[in-house]
Write a protein that holds these residues in place. Structure first.
Motif, short mmCIF file in Angstrom:
data_model
loop_
_atom_site.label_atom_id
_atom_site.label_comp_id
_atom_site.label_asym_id
_atom_site.label_seq_id
_atom_site.Cartn_x
_atom_site.Cartn_y
_atom_site.Cartn_z
N TRP A 42 7.50 46.73 -10.53
CA TRP A 42 7.66 46.98 -9.10
C TRP A 42 6.63 46.18 -8.31
O TRP A 42 5.42 46.36 -8.48
CB TRP A 42 7.54 48.48 -8.81
N THR A 50 4.60 60.88 -3.93
CA THR A 50 6.02 61.11 -3.68
C THR A 50 6.36 60.53 -2.32
O THR A 50 5.48 60.27 -1.49
CB THR A 50 6.36 62.61 -3.67
N LEU A 51 7.64 60.36 -2.05
CA LEU A 51 8.04 59.88 -0.74
C LEU A 51 7.75 60.92 0.34
O LEU A 51 7.49 60.55 1.50
CB LEU A 51 9.54 59.54 -0.74
N ARG A 66 8.32 56.71 -10.86
CA ARG A 66 9.36 57.23 -9.96
C ARG A 66 9.03 56.89 -8.52
O ARG A 66 9.90 56.48 -7.75
CB ARG A 66 9.49 58.74 -10.13
N ARG A 72 9.54 53.18 -7.82
CA ARG A 72 10.97 52.86 -7.80
C ARG A 72 11.60 53.30 -6.48
O ARG A 72 12.33 52.53 -5.83
CB ARG A 72 11.67 53.55 -8.97
N GLU A 73 11.30 54.53 -6.06
CA GLU A 73 11.89 55.03 -4.82
C GLU A 73 11.34 54.29 -3.60
O GLU A 73 12.07 54.05 -2.63
CB GLU A 73 11.61 56.52 -4.70
N GLU A 85 12.72 50.34 -4.17
CA GLU A 85 14.14 50.12 -4.39
C GLU A 85 15.00 50.99 -3.48
O GLU A 85 16.23 50.90 -3.51
CB GLU A 85 14.49 50.40 -5.86
N GLY A 86 14.36 51.82 -2.67
CA GLY A 86 15.09 52.69 -1.77
C GLY A 86 15.60 51.96 -0.54
O GLY A 86 15.22 50.81 -0.27
#
Length: 383
Positions: A81, A281-282, A326, A329-330, A333-334
């Protein structure tokens, strides 16, 4: 930090609550698309304290194994990433000066020279008795020079003596914890005289926390006084700062979505720490964005200084495990990436350089200013 009592934690929080609620009233995340998220991870990197308990030290064989494991596993875990300039998430390793070991630094500097981060200075002192100004100065200079001899740290505009970023052990910057874990009122002046260009200690989960929060600023009080960073002038465009070290704070907010189950922790505190119990986290990213830490006049460049203790075993999932993967990636790639925001993973040094570029009125892509003022003594491999 089991030495922090419940009453102390309450007093600490009450100190910054007024500024927090004022900011909630007047500060808004800028309505700019895309936002530039300038993200740095300040790692309080302590290989001999991999348990998280400062009283339990590990032996040489164990820290050597742990450090080799880190240097091997971390790149594999996050390499996939990359940010807007193709950079991975790199740690800035604030290494304890009092634990200087040539073999340890050689191994870590090799990791950094291969493109996986930068080493800066961390210091725990005044733990059992107040330190002295003379000893503090000598410790910083000796460790600074040892790092510079290995190609670590930076120089202003590529010339002159070594310059460095700093994190204070036990958060007690400039004797701000009522005499505990420091003892040197004039510490900020010592930092300035030994080449420190920025401090990355705050926010603090202890009595060392000050009332000024969510800011990038220069100290307004005399540097030879205890805790001169209690007051400061925010960095702003078209006004170059004159007083170093700058204070680079991470986010500090109430997190109403993360309640604790017992008093006095009924409300969650978001302070930018990455740990096994509180991974990135997002949802947390949204809180970091709401802190809206910027250089005034450049609202589209958002500065997010996070911190961690990378060597603590229980935090491994948030360092190079499933949770950090995670999140990356979010994040990258979100659907929000490149439309709602653009991501720039930076080191502590690069974050300061970008802030200084903003102060000089620079615009556009903040990633273009990673080496704006303070440049590495040894250029790392471009990974």
């Amino acid at each position: 930090m089991n030495w922090i009592t419940a009453s102390e934690r309450i007093r600490t929080n009450l100190r910054w609550f007024p500024a927090y609620f004022w900011q909630r009233c007047v500060r808004r995340s800028p309505d700019v698309r895309p936002m530039h998220l300038v993200i740095a991870l300040a790692d309080h990197f302590e290989p001999v304290n991999s348990t998280g308990d400062s009283k339990k030290r590990v032996n040489g064989h164990e820290w050597e194994h742990r450090l080799k494991e880190w240097c091997r596993e971390y790149p594999v875990a996050v390499d996939a990433w990359r940010d807007d300039e193709g950079k991975p998430l790199r740690h800035t390793y604030f290494f304890p000066a009092e634990e200087y070991d040539p073999a340890m630094i050689d191994r870590l500097s090799e990791h950094c020279h291969s493109g996986w981060g930068e080493i800066e200075i961390h210091l725990h002192h005044g733990v059992t008795a107040p330190d002295t100004a003379e000893h503090t100065h000598r410790t910083l200079v000796e460790f600074r020079d040892a790092l510079a001899a290995r190609g670590c740290l930076s120089r202003q505009d590529g010339v002159g003596p070594p310059r460095y970023a700093f994190v204070h052990g036990n958060w007690a910057l400039a004797n701000s914890a009522q005499g505990r874990f420091c003892g040197v009122d004039e510490e900020m002046q010592i930092l300035a005289s030994t080449g420190c260009y920025a401090d990355f200690t705050l926010p603090a989960p202890t009595s060392a926390q000050i009332s000024k929060i969510n800011a990038l600023y220069e100290c307004a009080l005399p540097l030879n006084r205890s805790a001169p960073h209690r007051q400061g002038s925010d960095l702003q465009c078209d006004r170059a700062p004159k007083i170093f070290p700058l204070i680079i704070q991470g986010p500090l907010l109430l997190d109403f979505g993360r309640r604790k189950n017992r008093w006095p922790y009924l409300l969650g505190i978001e302070n930018g720490e990455l740990s096994g119990n509180n991974p990135p986290t997002l949802r947390r990213l949204q809180l970091w964005r709401e802190a809206a830490i910027t250089v005034r006049g450049r609202p589209e460049w958002l500065f997010i200084k996070l911190h961690c203790h990378g060597m603590v075993r229980r935090d491994e999932p948030a360092m190079f495990g499933v949770s950090i993967q995670r999140f990356l990636r979010e994040l990258l790639e979100g659907p929000g990436n490149r439309t709602e925001y653009r991501v720039h993973f930076v080191t502590a040094r690069e974050m300061v350089n970008i802030a200084l570029a903003a102060c000089d009125g620079c615009t556009g892509n903040p990633g273009d200013y990673r080496d704006y003022r303070f440049q590495l003594i040894q250029t790392p491999v471009n990974i």
